[in-house]
Design an enzyme around this catalytic site. Structure first.
Site, PDB file in Angstrom:
ATOM      1  N   HIS A 508       0.829  -1.201   0.000  1.00 47.62           N
ATOM      2  CA  HIS A 508       0.000   0.000   0.000  1.00 47.62           C
ATOM      3  C   HIS A 508       0.870   1.261   0.000  1.00 47.62           C
ATOM      4  O   HIS A 508       0.651   2.178  -0.785  1.00 47.62           O
ATOM      5  CB  HIS A 508      -0.919   0.021   1.226  1.00 47.62           C
ATOM      6  N   ASP A 509       1.818   1.297   0.889  1.00 47.81           N
ATOM      7  CA  ASP A 509       2.736   2.437   0.977  1.00 47.81           C
ATOM      8  C   ASP A 509       3.780   2.098   2.038  1.00 47.81           C
ATOM      9  O   ASP A 509       3.481   1.422   3.006  1.00 47.81           O
ATOM     10  CB  ASP A 509       1.995   3.727   1.365  1.00 47.81           C
TER      11      ASP A 509
END
Length: 624
Positions: A508-509
């Site tokens: 996701h990050d």
């Protein structure tokens, strides 16, 4: 067909995705053939009803639940609206984050950058959704027409190969144009990464492919983040050094200037690395599908004695593509397939090739139209909510949470999660609609409303479902899955979950709050697993009502834990959650509200249980 009948069809699970109404091992063509067989339908319904409990919708217990929900749901909307009124003293703090709206007298909360970008580009995406399928039809009729024998409705193997080449060649050409339009000169960087990954799969010795694939692609995630998309100006600075001020003869200065000039041609989306994570999943899918196909070169649908033109979804995913299908053209056409390139949903390489070769029987015009109407209604709901509930703007304006009541804090947090769900749901459904119009049926990403989830384990089967299925196939199952037969198996299973959700968080990050979110998810799964072990259903068969109530109490605790984890990962972070919890518990009124919230959640979970029982009476078991 009446209006209510049409709406009922729009919100039917079969409209959302046919995968939800049939087994993954059942070809959908058999469902179509059974539509006109009333005897088979009655037998199937009778068989399924025998496995489900009697409906509770018309019982006195549920009439009490209806009364509670009829009062609570409007109250929740009122609290969020009341906190967002211009007359509220705190309104001035976040007014600058609001934009002019299309509902008279109301501004719109478009403060979320993801939704604002999506909203501003809806006209262009709608035009592309129409233009792309029309361009394919033109290409098919003029550039690459297929000669058919016309003797059978089922394509011959030669015709199927022609259809694959026809569609893949168009997807390949469109992918190159699409990349340049979106990312300008950065398309070259993407193509370099894609080529390197293709070489990892096809040039390395077979035994090194899985490890090399994971190292390369996880390394790419980190490298993209750390290098900020490999700006040509930064690369030129590393090669030639920083430019000398006021020097016209400095070749290094010229090289850096040229690099920066190239960076200025970044296309419509200069920061290509932001959405490249979804492409990484397709790169891994291609490599591992190719790796597994090497052991099954002679394996085919004919060997399995199934109709290759009418495969079940499980067969489309598991039966490897032919060796000739793992070409660079097909690889690039798959990884940069226009409708699914930016956000997904994710489809495996085997499934993609199968649907190029034979059109899926799930592609029906009537269903696609209903799906499109459902998308528009969802978009309308999002727009109306953002005009009246400024939840996101409030949370982004660094609010003093101590100034809000316990009810406001809880309901604003609850609505924040719903808006996160909607802002993800809308792009996924729009791009899936584009794929359906184009003749490819990817999985639906969101099965249930975020409010219709009580199990931590089941929640991840319905949230971003295509990613969940991808994780199962390429991470969870290769790591050995889960088993709790012994303490050693339990420890290994927990480690598997930790590894899976660590990758999910990093994908996701690369942020600490997302790592904390991933680990919290695993931690919050443990009580549910322990409860299932300590209170097995088989021991409560003589007391079904008591077991249902016991499960409901545990489900309420699960809901609070899931809300906490998602607020940390995707909304306010750890510190924000701490301030919200402190605000709720700062006085006795907060405890009173929390007690009422537990009662309301108990009622809601009972409705969730019955929704799933209703699905079971129809023969549907989504396992979430």
């Amino acid at each position: 067909m009446g209006v209510f009948s049409f709406l009922r069809n729009i919100y039917d699970l079969d409209t959302l995705d046919t995968r939800f109404t049939i087994s993954t091992s059942t070809p959908y063509k058999t469902v179509i053939e059974a539509r006109n067989d009333p005897i088979a339908s009655k037998e199937r319904a009778a068989k399924l009803n025998s496995k489900a409990h009697t409906s509770r919708w018309n019982t006195s217990e549920f009439y009490l639940y209806y009364l509670i929900l009829l009062w609570v749901i409007p109250y929740m909307f009122w609290v969020a609206y009341d906190s967002s009124r211009p007359t509220d003293p705190k309104y001035r703090r976040y007014e600058h984050l609001l934009s002019e709206g299309w509902i008279p007298g109301r501004k719109i909360d478009a403060s979320d950058s993801q939704y604002r970008t999506f909203r501003n580009n809806i006209p262009y995406m709608a035009a592309l959704l129409i233009f792309h399928p029309l361009l394919r039809r033109l290409y098919n009729s003029i550039v690459y027409p297929i000669k058919t024998t016309g003797q059978s409705t089922r394509p011959t193997p030669e015709e199927a190969d022609q259809r694959l080449n026809q569609r893949a060649s168009f997807d390949f050409g469109f992918a190159l144009i699409y990349l340049v339009a979106l990312h300008g000169v950065s398309a070259f960087k993407i193509l370099v990464i894609l080529y390197a990954n293709y070489q990892v799969a096809t040039a390395l010795p077979r035994k090194y492919v899985p490890a090399a694939t994971w190292i390369f692609n996880v390394g790419t995630l980190f490298s993209n983040e750390l290098c900020k998309g490999y700006k040509f100006g930064h690369i030129a600075t590393l090669i030639a050094g920083a430019p000398v001020q006021n020097s016209l003869l400095d070749s290094g200065s010229a090289l850096v200037s040229w690099g920066r000039w190239l960076d200025s041609y970044g296309g419509l989306m200069g920061r290509w690395e932001i959405l490249f994570n979804i492409t990484v999943l397709r790169l891994i899918s291609f490599n591992l599908d190719y790796y597994w196909s090497l052991d099954r070169r002679s394996y085919s649908p004919i060997e399995k004695q199934v109709d290759p033109a009418s495969l079940s979804e499980r067969d489309r995913v598991s039966i490897p593509a032919q060796s000739k299908d793992f070409s660079f053209r097909n690889y690039l056409a798959y990884t940069i397939y226009g409708p699914l390139y930016l956000t997904g949903p994710i489809i495996t390489f085997n499934d993609y090739i199968s649907q190029l070769r034979y059109k899926s029987s799930t592609i029906e015009v009537s269903r696609t139209l209903r799906y499109g109407v459902r998308f528009l209604l969802t978009l309308l709901a999002m727009e109306v909510i953002l005009h009246y509930d400024y939840v996101q703007a409030i949370s982004k304006a660094n609010p003093g949470w101590g100034e809000y009541t316990a009810a406001q804090l809880s309901i604003l947090s609850y609505f924040n999660l719903h808006l996160i769900w909607l802002k993800l749901l809308l792009p996924w459904r729009l791009f899936r609609l584009w794929a359906l119009i184009d003749g490819v049926d990817p999985p639906e990403n969101m099965i249930r409303c975020v409010s219709d989830n009580w199990s931590t384990l089941a929640f991840w089967r319905s949230w971003h479902r295509s990613f969940y299925r991808w994780s199962l196939r390429y991470i969870y199952v290769p790591l050995g899955g889960s088993s709790f037969r012994s303490p050693r198996d339990a420890a290994r299973s927990i480690l598997t979950y930790v590894l899976v959700f660590t990758f999910v968080a990093l994908w996701h990050d690369i942020q600490m709050r997302l790592l904390i979110w991933g680990w919290l998810v695993v931690f919050f799964m443990l009580p549910e697993m322990a409860a299932g072990f300590l209170f097995p259903k088989r021991k409560w068969e003589s007391r079904p009502t008591a077991y249902r109530m016991l499960c409901c109490v545990g489900a309420v605790a699960n809901v609070f834990m899931m809300m906490s984890a998602n607020l940390v990962g995707f909304a306010v972070g750890v510190e924000g959650l701490e301030r919200i919890i402190a605000g709720i518990f700062r006085d006795f009124s907060g405890l009173t509200f929390l007690s009422g919230a537990c009662i309301v959640l108990f009622v809601g979970v009972q409705a969730m249980f019955e929704i799933r029982e209703s699905e079971m009476r129809r023969g549907i078991n989504l396992k979430c």
